[in-house]
Motif scaffolding. Structure first.
Motif, mmCIF file in Angstrom:
data_model
loop_
_atom_site.group_PDB
_atom_site.id
_atom_site.type_symbol
_atom_site.label_atom_id
_atom_site.label_comp_id
_atom_site.label_asym_id
_atom_site.label_seq_id
_atom_site.Cartn_x
_atom_site.Cartn_y
_atom_site.Cartn_z
ATOM 1 N N VAL A 115 -9.576 2.307 -7.403
ATOM 2 C CA VAL A 115 -8.546 2.433 -8.433
ATOM 3 C C VAL A 115 -8.279 3.931 -8.574
ATOM 4 O O VAL A 115 -9.171 4.688 -8.982
ATOM 5 C CB VAL A 115 -9.010 1.837 -9.783
ATOM 6 N N PRO A 116 -7.085 4.382 -8.202
ATOM 7 C CA PRO A 116 -6.838 5.825 -8.212
ATOM 8 C C PRO A 116 -6.772 6.399 -9.630
ATOM 9 O O PRO A 116 -6.455 5.689 -10.587
ATOM 10 C CB PRO A 116 -5.482 5.960 -7.506
ATOM 11 N N ASP A 117 -7.075 7.673 -9.736
ATOM 12 C CA ASP A 117 -6.926 8.378 -11.012
ATOM 13 C C ASP A 117 -5.449 8.456 -11.362
ATOM 14 O O ASP A 117 -4.584 8.461 -10.484
ATOM 15 C CB ASP A 117 -7.487 9.806 -10.911
ATOM 16 N N GLY A 118 -5.167 8.547 -12.656
ATOM 17 C CA GLY A 118 -3.803 8.785 -13.110
ATOM 18 C C GLY A 118 -2.902 7.561 -13.128
ATOM 19 O O GLY A 118 -1.686 7.705 -13.257
ATOM 20 N N VAL A 119 -3.465 6.360 -12.979
ATOM 21 C CA VAL A 119 -2.647 5.144 -13.016
ATOM 22 C C VAL A 119 -2.915 4.395 -14.318
ATOM 23 O O VAL A 119 -3.957 4.564 -14.951
ATOM 24 C CB VAL A 119 -2.942 4.215 -11.814
ATOM 25 N N GLU A 120 -1.961 3.582 -14.719
ATOM 26 C CA GLU A 120 -2.148 2.713 -15.877
ATOM 27 C C GLU A 120 -3.077 1.576 -15.468
ATOM 28 O O GLU A 120 -2.761 0.804 -14.561
ATOM 29 C CB GLU A 120 -0.804 2.141 -16.341
ATOM 30 N N LEU A 121 -4.222 1.482 -16.121
ATOM 31 C CA LEU A 121 -5.206 0.460 -15.744
ATOM 32 C C LEU A 121 -4.647 -0.951 -15.919
ATOM 33 O O LEU A 121 -4.946 -1.839 -15.115
ATOM 34 C CB LEU A 121 -6.488 0.645 -16.553
ATOM 35 N N SER A 122 -3.821 -1.161 -16.943
ATOM 36 C CA SER A 122 -3.245 -2.492 -17.136
ATOM 37 C C SER A 122 -2.342 -2.878 -15.966
ATOM 38 O O SER A 122 -2.310 -4.039 -15.553
ATOM 39 C CB SER A 122 -2.474 -2.570 -18.453
ATOM 40 N N GLU A 123 -1.634 -1.911 -15.398
ATOM 41 C CA GLU A 123 -0.774 -2.193 -14.237
ATOM 42 C C GLU A 123 -1.615 -2.534 -13.010
ATOM 43 O O GLU A 123 -1.266 -3.425 -12.241
ATOM 44 C CB GLU A 123 0.139 -1.002 -13.949
ATOM 45 N N VAL A 124 -2.712 -1.825 -12.826
ATOM 46 C CA VAL A 124 -3.605 -2.116 -11.702
ATOM 47 C C VAL A 124 -4.148 -3.539 -11.828
ATOM 48 O O VAL A 124 -4.161 -4.304 -10.857
ATOM 49 C CB VAL A 124 -4.768 -1.093 -11.638
ATOM 50 N N ALA A 125 -4.576 -3.905 -13.031
ATOM 51 C CA ALA A 125 -5.116 -5.242 -13.251
ATOM 52 C C ALA A 125 -4.050 -6.309 -13.039
ATOM 53 O O ALA A 125 -4.305 -7.344 -12.410
ATOM 54 C CB ALA A 125 -5.713 -5.344 -14.648
ATOM 55 N N GLU A 126 -2.860 -6.083 -13.534
ATOM 56 C CA GLU A 126 -1.776 -7.061 -13.350
ATOM 57 C C GLU A 126 -1.408 -7.187 -11.866
ATOM 58 O O GLU A 126 -1.121 -8.287 -11.388
ATOM 59 C CB GLU A 126 -0.554 -6.693 -14.188
ATOM 60 N N ASP A 127 -1.426 -6.070 -11.136
ATOM 61 C CA ASP A 127 -1.179 -6.124 -9.688
ATOM 62 C C ASP A 127 -2.248 -6.971 -8.996
ATOM 63 O O ASP A 127 -1.940 -7.735 -8.076
ATOM 64 C CB ASP A 127 -1.164 -4.719 -9.078
ATOM 65 N N ALA A 128 -3.500 -6.824 -9.438
ATOM 66 C CA ALA A 128 -4.586 -7.611 -8.853
ATOM 67 C C ALA A 128 -4.380 -9.106 -9.127
ATOM 68 O O ALA A 128 -4.622 -9.944 -8.250
ATOM 69 C CB ALA A 128 -5.933 -7.150 -9.393
ATOM 70 N N VAL A 129 -3.911 -9.443 -10.320
ATOM 71 C CA VAL A 129 -3.627 -10.845 -10.660
ATOM 72 C C VAL A 129 -2.505 -11.376 -9.762
ATOM 73 O O VAL A 129 -2.612 -12.479 -9.207
ATOM 74 C CB VAL A 129 -3.253 -10.979 -12.155
#
Length: 192
Positions: A115-129
């Motif tokens: 998970v790269p630095d500087g990203v919105e964690l909620s967006e990363v999680a939603e992308d994973a879903v």
């Protein structure tokens, strides 16, 4: 939902039939393990599906922490430790799980990504879903899951396929056996 995996990287000349025999001998022991969604007995052979190593790397999805802890601390895991030493056991918190329509699973794919630095964690999680749903909807998909290790900030995407040429990127494993006592109880979709 909790994901767990350990890997035993073996010498390049290791007889992988020893691993096949071990799984045939002890694989059924988890067929009714309380709290276990499923365990896939995974193996990579050097030169097969591009693998650079011989490796035994079972992957688990747990419905309960108690089931996982009972496995690790209650004696079942000790047999592997006695035979191969104590491996590092990776654990990830579940983000998403989806079932596909295929039934058999001779191949599995694991893709880990930072998970790269500087990203919105909620967006990363939603992308994973979304990626989990996309993988599960593919022709030949048995199931797909995504989980995260917040210590290392690492996502893992795991999928099972009904053929030897999966429609997913990552490390390809042979599935020797699957114990799935609580697979139907694994919560579907987004895990928060």
């Amino acid at each position: 939902m909790h994901a767990m995996q350990y890997e035993l990287t073996l010498p390049t000349d290791y007889d992988m039939d020893i691993i096949r025999g071990r799984v045939a001998r002890v694989g059924q022991l988890l067929d009714d393990w309380a709290g276990l969604g499923f365990k896939t007995y995974l193996m990579r052979e050097r030169g097969v599906h591009g693998s650079p190593v011989n490796q035994y790397g079972p992957f688990y999805l747990w419905n309960t922490v108690e089931g996982m802890n009972s496995f690790l601390w209650g004696g079942a895991f000790q047999g592997l430790v006695d035979d191969f030493g104590r491996p590092e056991v990776r654990q990830w918190t579940g983000l998403a799980y989806e079932e596909g329509v295929a039934a058999d699973s001779p191949a599995a794919v694991r893709r880990r990504q930072t998970v790269p630095d500087g990203v919105e964690l909620s967006e990363v999680a939603e992308d994973a879903v979304r990626e989990t749903a996309r993988l599960a909807a593919q022709d030949g998909a048995v199931l797909a899951a995504a989980a995260v290790d917040t210590r290392r900030w690492e996502l893992v995407h795991f999928s099972l396929w009904d053929h030897d040429t999966p429609k997913s990127e990552g490390e390809v494993f042979q599935v020797l056996l699957m114990s799935a006592p609580g697979r139907k109880a694994l919560p579907r979709g987004r895990q928060w």
